[in-house]
Write a protein that holds these residues in place. Structure first.
Motif, mmCIF file in Angstrom:
data_model
loop_
_atom_site.group_PDB
_atom_site.id
_atom_site.type_symbol
_atom_site.label_atom_id
_atom_site.label_comp_id
_atom_site.label_asym_id
_atom_site.label_seq_id
_atom_site.Cartn_x
_atom_site.Cartn_y
_atom_site.Cartn_z
ATOM 1 N N LEU A 1 0.781 -1.298 0.132
ATOM 2 C CA LEU A 1 0.144 0.073 -0.162
ATOM 3 C C LEU A 1 0.880 1.115 0.051
ATOM 4 N N LEU A 2 1.755 1.342 0.938
ATOM 5 C CA LEU A 2 2.887 2.228 0.763
ATOM 6 C C LEU A 2 3.504 2.661 -0.672
ATOM 7 N N ALA A 3 4.130 1.519 -1.097
ATOM 8 C CA ALA A 3 4.571 1.499 -2.339
ATOM 9 C C ALA A 3 3.655 2.180 -3.427
ATOM 10 N N ALA A 4 2.228 1.738 -3.417
ATOM 11 C CA ALA A 4 1.422 2.207 -4.549
ATOM 12 C C ALA A 4 0.859 3.692 -4.207
ATOM 13 N N GLN A 5 0.852 4.032 -2.779
ATOM 14 C CA GLN A 5 0.856 5.437 -2.467
ATOM 15 C C GLN A 5 1.968 6.546 -3.139
ATOM 16 N N SER A 6 3.152 5.890 -3.147
ATOM 17 C CA SER A 6 4.063 6.630 -3.261
ATOM 18 C C SER A 6 4.360 6.866 -4.861
ATOM 19 N N GLN A 7 3.548 6.000 -5.622
ATOM 20 C CA GLN A 7 3.510 6.373 -7.148
ATOM 21 C C GLN A 7 2.733 7.571 -7.879
#
Length: 143
Positions: free
Chosen positions: A137-143
């Motif tokens: 989720l954090l990785a997706a949010q930073s995109q």
């Protein structure tokens, strides 16, 4: 997926339902197994389902490519849905499709399902490690 913070892949998607909703969940997952990792039919009302063969889970289970789905079926020991649910379990077993089929104490009613909620949630969430989900989720949010 566009509106909510989801992990938009089959690995992180499950569908399930109780009674008529259980039939619909099985139908949708069996027709679109590429969209879901897991499906649950909880006291699925298969015996009164009037779907055509193209949408009937008892028919779809005989030929659809559902061997990658995690499948959970259950009914109460006094539930009128138990016989058809057991028939679906038998079809899956004949195809060597792994699945969970349980019979609990109870009827086709909320008191039975209330006793099963923890088992349902454990089934759906079993492969979703909290750390892994948060990281994604954090990785997706930073995109």
């Amino acid at each position: 997926d566009g509106r909510f913070r989801t992990l938009a892949d089959a690995e992180h998607r499950a569908i399930g339902g109780i009674s008529r909703g259980g039939v619909w969940a099985l139908e949708i997952a069996f027709k679109h197994p590429e969209l879901f990792a897991a499906v649950g039919g909880h006291s699925p009302a298969l015996a009164v389902n009037r779907a055509t063969d193209d949408y009937d889970p008892l028919v779809l289970a005989k030929s659809e490519p559902i061997d990658q789905l995690r499948i959970f079926l259950d009914a109460g020991d006094r539930d009128w849905t138990r016989t058809a649910t057991q028939a679906l379990s038998k079809i899956l077993a004949e195809r060597y499709i792994p699945h969970t089929y349980t019979i609990g104490k109870g009827d086709h009613d909320y008191p039975y399902w209330a006793t099963q909620v923890e088992a349902y949630l454990r089934f759906y969430g079993a492969p979703w490690k909290a750390e892994k989900v948060v990281e994604q989720l954090l990785a997706a949010q930073s995109q």
